[in-house]
Design a protein around this motif. Sequence first.
Motif, short mmCIF file in Angstrom:
data_model
loop_
_atom_site.label_atom_id
_atom_site.label_comp_id
_atom_site.label_asym_id
_atom_site.label_seq_id
_atom_site.Cartn_x
_atom_site.Cartn_y
_atom_site.Cartn_z
N ASN A 1 10.24 17.54 29.23
CA ASN A 1 10.25 18.79 28.50
C ASN A 1 9.24 17.79 27.28
OD1 ASN A 1 11.66 21.16 26.87
ND2 ASN A 1 12.13 19.48 25.89
N ALA A 2 9.68 16.73 27.14
CA ALA A 2 8.62 15.91 25.00
C ALA A 2 6.96 16.56 26.04
CB ALA A 2 9.07 14.71 25.18
N TRP A 3 7.07 15.98 27.05
CA TRP A 3 5.19 15.81 27.42
C TRP A 3 5.15 17.06 27.29
CZ3 TRP A 3 2.33 17.85 31.11
CH2 TRP A 3 0.99 17.41 31.14
N VAL A 4 5.20 18.13 28.09
CA VAL A 4 4.96 19.98 27.51
C VAL A 4 3.98 19.84 26.13
CG1 VAL A 4 5.31 22.16 28.08
CG2 VAL A 4 5.39 20.31 29.83
N LYS A 5 5.80 19.59 25.50
CA LYS A 5 5.69 20.39 23.73
C LYS A 5 4.28 19.59 22.89
CE LYS A 5 10.85 22.67 24.25
NZ LYS A 5 11.79 22.18 23.52
N SER A 6 4.65 18.46 23.61
CA SER A 6 3.08 17.51 22.77
C SER A 6 2.00 16.93 23.38
CB SER A 6 4.22 15.58 22.52
OG SER A 6 3.90 15.78 23.56
N LYS A 7 2.01 18.14 24.59
CA LYS A 7 0.42 18.12 25.14
C LYS A 7 -0.15 17.17 25.09
CE LYS A 7 -0.90 22.65 23.28
NZ LYS A 7 0.65 23.31 22.62
N GLY A 8 0.89 16.12 26.39
CA GLY A 8 0.07 14.30 26.49
C GLY A 8 0.81 13.69 25.54
N GLY A 9 1.71 13.58 24.27
CA GLY A 9 2.42 12.82 23.96
C GLY A 9 2.77 10.98 24.16
N LEU A 10 2.71 11.78 25.50
CA LEU A 10 3.52 10.23 26.07
C LEU A 10 2.84 10.15 27.23
CD1 LEU A 10 6.33 11.39 28.43
CD2 LEU A 10 7.36 11.76 26.53
N LEU B 1 31.41 24.21 30.82
CA LEU B 1 31.90 22.77 31.19
C LEU B 1 30.65 22.05 30.07
CD1 LEU B 1 30.26 23.80 34.61
CD2 LEU B 1 32.53 22.29 33.72
N ALA B 2 30.27 20.57 29.66
CA ALA B 2 29.32 19.97 28.99
C ALA B 2 28.48 19.63 29.98
CB ALA B 2 30.01 18.58 28.25
N SER B 3 26.99 18.68 28.63
CA SER B 3 26.30 18.29 29.07
C SER B 3 25.87 17.76 28.36
CB SER B 3 24.99 18.92 29.80
OG SER B 3 24.26 20.07 28.29
N PRO B 4 25.43 17.04 27.97
CA PRO B 4 24.80 15.53 27.19
C PRO B 4 24.32 15.70 25.69
CG PRO B 4 24.20 14.57 29.05
CD PRO B 4 24.66 15.53 29.12
N GLN B 5 23.34 16.89 26.00
CA GLN B 5 22.15 17.11 24.90
C GLN B 5 21.40 18.49 25.76
OE1 GLN B 5 20.49 14.63 23.07
NE2 GLN B 5 19.63 16.48 21.04
N LEU B 6 21.05 19.52 24.86
CA LEU B 6 20.29 20.88 25.79
C LEU B 6 19.13 20.47 25.37
CD1 LEU B 6 19.95 24.20 25.86
CD2 LEU B 6 19.27 23.45 23.50
N GLY B 7 18.56 20.44 27.07
CA GLY B 7 17.32 20.16 28.01
C GLY B 7 17.25 19.19 28.24
#
Length: 354
Positions: free
Chosen positions: A104-113, A143-149
Motif C-alpha cells: 500500500n505504501a509503495w503504491v501510494k508513494s510511487k516507489g518510496g520504499l 470482527l477486529a483487525s489491527p489497522q485499516l489496510g
Amino acid sequence: MAALAVLSLTAACAHAASPVSSTAVAADGSAPASGAPAAEVRLGYFANVTHTTAIVGVAKDFFAQKLGSTKLSTQIFNAGPDEMTALLSGKLDAAYAGPSSALNAWVKSKGGLTIVAGAQNAGAELVVSSKINSTADLRDKTLASPQLGNTQDVALRYWLKQQGYATDQQGGGDVKISPTDNATSLTLFEAGKIDGAWVPEPWASRLVVEGKGHVLVDEKTLWPGGRFATTNLAVSSTFLRAHPQTVRALIDGQLAANAWITADPAEAAALVNTTIKSLTGKSLRDAVITRAWAEENVTDDPEASSLRSSLDHAVADGLLKPTPLNGIYDLTLLNQALSAAGDPAVSSAGLGSQ
C-alpha cells in the motif's frame, strides 16, 4: 507498547522516490564499496512473535555487530500503516512490516520504499468466540483487525468477500470490521464487545489461550503450500541508494539472527518472550508462546510470488487500484549475502531485481 509515530500520508508521499536498481558488490561477497555507510539507521518493528527476526537481531546485537560504526536506533509500532508512514516521511530508514502495508505504501508513494528481504512466514488467524461455529454465524457480528489496510485487515476483508459478505471501510455491511490495536482487541474480546479478530501472533494465541476463543480460519490454509509472507524488511528507496553498505549490513545481521533462531528455537522463544515483556510490560504465558511459536517460522525469502495475490486482494477490498508491481523488490543485496553464506538465492518473481 511504545508510542506510535503518527504522521500524515501526504507528508509521506512528498518524500517518494523511484524504485532502486541493482546494487554493486565486492568480489568476495562483502558489502558493496559504492556509497558510504550511514552514520545512523533507524529501524522500526513490532513487539510481535511475527517479528522474531527483528526482536532477536536487536536483542542479540546481530544488527549492531554487522553495522559496525553505524548507530542503530529502533522504534516499536503496533501496525504497519503507521510504520510505513514513518518510513516514507523520513522518520525511519528501514522497517519490518507486513506485505500489504508495504505494498500500500509503495503504491501510494510511487516507489518510496523497496522490499529487500523476507523475515517471517505464516502466523495469522481469525479467532472467534464460542458462539460462532461456522462462517454462517458471522452475519451481523463485529470482527477486529489491527489497522485499516494492514496485512491482516486485507486478508479478513477479502476472505469475507469470498464468503459472500459485504463490508465497508466505515464499519458497516454484513459483517462489521473494527480496526483496533491488538492489545485493545484482546480486552474487547474478553469483555464480549467484539466477536473475533484476524490478528498475527502472539495475539491469535492470546485470543485462544486467554480469551477462550477458537480458530475459525488459519490463514495458512488459504495459501498454496501454506506459505505466505507475514513480515518483510523494507527500506526507504532513497536510503538504499545512498547507503547500500548499511542495508547490506542489516541483511547480514538478519541472516545471522535467523540462523541463530533456527539453531536454537527454545532459547530464541525464551528471548523473544523476555524482550516482549521489556517492550510491552507483560510477558506471554508459556502456553501462548508455545502455541504462537509453532504457528510461524523465520525466513529470508520474501515469498515474492504471494505479493501479486496480496495486491489482487487489496484491489478486491477497494483499498488499492490495479497497478504494476515491477520494482517493489530489490533482492540483489540479499542474494549476495545468501551466496556468501553458501545458501541458495531467492526469487523476486519478476517484480524487481534479484
